[in-house]
Design an enzyme around this catalytic site. Sequence first.
Site, PDB file in Angstrom:
ATOM      1  CD  GLN B 126      29.974 -49.266 -44.383  1.00 38.62           C
ATOM      2  OE1 GLN B 126      30.978 -48.968 -44.797  1.00 38.62           O
ATOM      3  NE2 GLN B 126      29.645 -49.070 -43.262  1.00 38.62           N
ATOM      4  N   GLY B 127      26.949 -51.144 -47.767  1.00 41.11           N
ATOM      5  CA  GLY B 127      26.008 -50.310 -48.799  1.00 41.11           C
ATOM      6  C   GLY B 127      25.608 -48.940 -47.875  1.00 41.11           C
ATOM      7  CE1 TYR B 128      25.306 -49.206 -43.030  1.00 39.59           C
ATOM      8  CE2 TYR B 128      26.123 -47.576 -41.792  1.00 39.59           C
ATOM      9  CZ  TYR B 128      25.723 -48.972 -41.931  1.00 39.59           C
ATOM     10  OH  TYR B 128      25.443 -49.579 -40.659  1.00 39.59           O
ATOM     11  CB  SER B 129      28.059 -43.326 -49.042  1.00 38.15           C
ATOM     12  OG  SER B 129      28.982 -43.251 -47.852  1.00 38.15           O
ATOM     13  CD  GLU B 244      33.072 -47.124 -40.255  1.00 35.86           C
ATOM     14  OE1 GLU B 244      31.950 -46.686 -40.373  1.00 35.86           O
ATOM     15  OE2 GLU B 244      33.617 -47.001 -41.602  1.00 35.86           O
ATOM     16  CB  SER B 378      34.102 -35.776 -43.069  1.00 33.66           C
ATOM     17  OG  SER B 378      33.260 -34.865 -42.615  1.00 33.66           O
ATOM     18  CG  ASN B 379      39.120 -35.509 -39.613  1.00 34.58           C
ATOM     19  OD1 ASN B 379      38.577 -36.549 -39.578  1.00 34.58           O
ATOM     20  ND2 ASN B 379      40.206 -35.393 -39.303  1.00 34.58           N
ATOM     21  CD  GLU B 380      35.851 -31.366 -42.604  1.00 35.21           C
ATOM     22  OE1 GLU B 380      35.662 -32.442 -42.920  1.00 35.21           O
ATOM     23  OE2 GLU B 380      37.327 -30.902 -42.676  1.00 35.21           O
TER      24      GLU B 380
END
Lengths: 332, 393
Positions: B126-129, B244, B378-380
């Site tokens: 996966q090339g996301y971030s 996902e 993230s959870n945030e």
Amino acid sequence: MDFQLSDDHRMLQDSLRGILARHSGEALMPALLEAGVPQALLTEAEGGFDGSGAAVALIFEALGRAGASLPLIGTMIGAAALAQAGQPADDGATIAFADAEPGTRYDRGVAISVDGDRLTGRKTMVAGAEGAAAIIVTTADALWLVAPDAAGLTVRPYPLMDDQRGADLIFEATPATRLGALADFDTVLARGVLAHAAYALGTLSAAVDLTLDYLRTRKQFGQPLIAFQALAHRAADLSVEVEQARSAVTNFAGHLDADAPLRDRHLQACKVTLGRVARLVAEESVQLHGGIGMTEEYALGGMIRRLLAADTAMGDADFHLERFARGEPAFA
Amino acid sequence: MDMSFTPEETAFRDDIRAFLKAELDPALARKVRLHHDLTKAEMEGWHAKLQSRGWLAGNWPKEFGGAGWTAIQRHIFEEESARAHAPRIVPFGIAMLGPVLQKFGSKEQQDHWLPRILNGDDWWCQGYSEPGAGSDLASLRCEAVRDGDHYVVNGQKTWTTLGQHANMIFCLVRTNATGKKQEGISFLLIDMETPGVTVRPIVLLDGTAEVNEVWFDNVRVPAANLVGEENQGWTYAKYLLTHERTNIAGVGFATAALDNLKRVAKAQRHRGQPLSDDPLFAAEMAGVEIELMAMSTTNLRMLSAAAQGQAPGIESSMLKIKGTQIRQRLDALTRRAYGGQAMALTLEGNEGPEGADEALAASATWLNNRKLSIYGGSNEVQRSIISGALAKG
């Protein structure tokens, strides 16, 4: 009431900071030896020149802040114990302190047994066992000296969480010298606990500082992270906890030489607080960083491992909380 | 209300259990349980076994070669697999790209790429971030410029999980730098053998290297590898992310971790007794178990609602937060169960304390699973999604 360092301690702190700024890695230990830092960890009666709670706390806090992983705590415990037993160690020699046992959290004498003056069984996670000049071993109720080349001793080394080398020690009717009852060495052992707590304080202060720097500089959604209230409030909570941790170390350091019941309450309170805050900072500093905080290249990763190790050593927060709640002594 | 599984679901679970018992090599299960890195061959081997039963792509419709399972069946499969310590199905082709191609890909793309995912010809990553675009994914900068019947790609991706094994990467790339950030992104399939692609592993604090950085230096990609329309990639990316997050609660993994914790606590001594008999520790374990019981039902309630056609909204964010909190608490308790023995950190390849594989796994697992509350949004970010929805009412 005066929380300021004495002139001597301020000089010690300055000289230590200078050494830590100039030296790291393998060059650090010789520089500390040359500056006489290990002697500052021992009392005059033990062949040193200080050995006070304040000296131990400031030295190990500075080492923690600098991320120095050295077998200095075992050496301090060992040298003090040997001196108390009338067998002073050589200056500059590393001494390993073998306490933890496999199959148990912190019970002593479960995996190791005594027959006369011979030990049989196992100790685990012994920092600095390779190359040590002497090994101090705990059993259920006593402290023993074992020579590193003693018959029937096998040393199996491996890496520890805090980047030190550790080892399993396997004893097969290994000759040992009894130094005395564990309870007779409680002031020596208490100093070791203080060292772990102060080391954790230095480490967690550094981790929180690094995290705050990151929050101030890293931008997401067009703003520095610290501008997001959900993150800013957690950073604020961490800074509150750092002060709690500092006070807990100060309390214990100031009561290191108090009567055993009072000292032990501060010892336990200190280790519980440092363990709790260390775990919190380990979790939160990674989370506030995000992925970068999990990478080996970034400085935080090593701090996290050293924080976990410092909590785990010589009784973790759970262990000391239980003893505090039951009103039990720290070493018995 | 009926809290029990239907006879069909029970029979399905028995089928899965029998398969796991017969096909899962105990040595492989042990590696999974101890959190050791699996080799590419081990992961591919497990995929092939599942595919031989038609079970590799539980989430795909049968017309594309999948199992066409219901959400409840997928949950049962995932829970049983986790409890048996089966290797996890590598999600990038099956769980992420597959559904995107099925919904947005051309017929040619579906016919070419989907069978290759199932038979193991391609390993996708996966090339996301990107370094500057983690949670703020829309600010990504890796660019693709049209040049005849190719795109020329330049930029960097990061956190590319298992990218070291991959021959293909699906990427979000910037094809328009003007206007709203979300509206200039495209979804591109890139062959990693193309000149100009560089992969560098990132070592994590537990010593493993499961994630990578990927660089693109004038990489020429056939325009036929564009999925859907140019500049519409954000829509496809969001669709992928909802997929996902389908097993984000991780009930099976948490259940396996709880089983493991109980086993450790029983074996570990405390004050001369099994640690599991210690009232303080037992209370802590009970606290997490109770949380897990509730979360497991929250998960099933949401799956059941989804099966009846209700679109998942903030529920997947809630499951992500609670599920990762529970798993991280279990990891922390397992470390604490070991006390002084949690001090070693020795991964496969290094020699550690004899007979202490389990204690070593406890620290490595704690360190590695810090990722759970960071990745996949993230959870945030999840809390922001929930609070944003709550604010709208």
